[in-house]
Design a protein around this motif. Structure first.
Motif, PDB file in Angstrom:
ATOM      1  N   ARG A   1       0.079   4.191   0.837  1.00 22.87           N
ATOM      2  CA  ARG A   1       0.117   4.899   2.333  1.00 22.87           C
ATOM      3  C   ARG A   1       0.527   4.460   3.438  1.00 22.87           C
ATOM      4  O   ARG A   1       1.502   4.992   4.399  1.00 22.87           O
ATOM      5  N   CYS A   2       0.346   2.776   3.612  1.00 19.17           N
ATOM      6  CA  CYS A   2       0.863   2.410   4.872  1.00 19.17           C
ATOM      7  C   CYS A   2       2.308   0.779   4.602  1.00 19.17           C
ATOM      8  O   CYS A   2       2.930   1.063   5.644  1.00 19.17           O
TER       9      CYS A   2
ATOM     10  N   CYS B   1      -3.429  -3.879   3.220  1.00 21.57           N
ATOM     11  CA  CYS B   1      -3.097  -2.381   3.920  1.00 21.57           C
ATOM     12  C   CYS B   1      -3.755  -2.250   5.570  1.00 21.57           C
ATOM     13  O   CYS B   1      -4.801  -3.451   4.933  1.00 21.57           O
ATOM     14  N   ALA B   2      -3.283  -1.947   5.504  1.00 20.79           N
ATOM     15  CA  ALA B   2      -3.301  -1.262   7.486  1.00 20.79           C
ATOM     16  C   ALA B   2      -4.453  -0.444   7.516  1.00 20.79           C
ATOM     17  O   ALA B   2      -4.546  -0.170   8.540  1.00 20.79           O
ATOM     18  N   CYS B   3      -4.170   0.277   5.833  1.00 19.58           N
ATOM     19  CA  CYS B   3      -5.152   1.745   6.474  1.00 19.58           C
ATOM     20  C   CYS B   3      -6.577   1.597   6.708  1.00 19.58           C
ATOM     21  O   CYS B   3      -7.014   0.570   6.714  1.00 19.58           O
TER      22      CYS B   3
ATOM     23  N   CYS C   1       1.282  -1.252  -0.146  1.00 15.47           N
ATOM     24  CA  CYS C   1      -0.120  -0.123   0.072  1.00 15.47           C
ATOM     25  C   CYS C   1       0.913   0.894   0.070  1.00 15.47           C
ATOM     26  O   CYS C   1       2.144   1.812   0.910  1.00 15.47           O
TER      27      CYS C   1
HETATM   28 ZN    ZN Z   1      -2.556   1.262   3.512  1.00 16.38          ZN
END
Ligand code: ZN
Length: 94
Positions: A85-86, A91-93, A83
């Motif tokens: 972002r994270c 993904c852990a968002c 991901c």
């Molecule tokens: Zn994420």
């Protein structure tokens, strides 16, 4: 077929014509195809779905070519490490 091979194939089939139409006109066609995919998803007919996914991918590829974007390189740069972002996979968002 790899993403780069698919983009090259679509270039060979359509790029001359799609380049003449230009980015704005081709983008309108892309959006129309996304609408057709939406309708196919709503109807849930497997045979229609595959064709519509293929069409959206083809129009995305030609749009990327007109814009001078290498889809495989762009997708790899952005998502190969997970991901964006994270950086986790999955993904852990929230
Ligand atoms: Zn994420």
């Amino acid at each position: 077929m790899e993403v780069s091979a698919f983009q090259e194939l679509i270039e060979r089939i359509y790029l001359t014509r799609d380049s003449k139409r230009g980015l704005a006109g081709t983008h309108m066609w892309f959006c129309e195809e996304v609408g057709e995919l939406t309708r196919a998803l709503r109807r849930g007919k497997r045979d229609e779905l595959e064709g519509e996914f293929a069409d959206v991918l083809a129009w995305l590829a030609t749009l990327a070519s007109i814009a001078g974007v290498d889809l495989e390189a762009a997708a790899t740069r952005k998502y190969a490490a997970g991901c964006p972002r994270c950086t986790k996979t999955p993904c852990a968002c929230h």
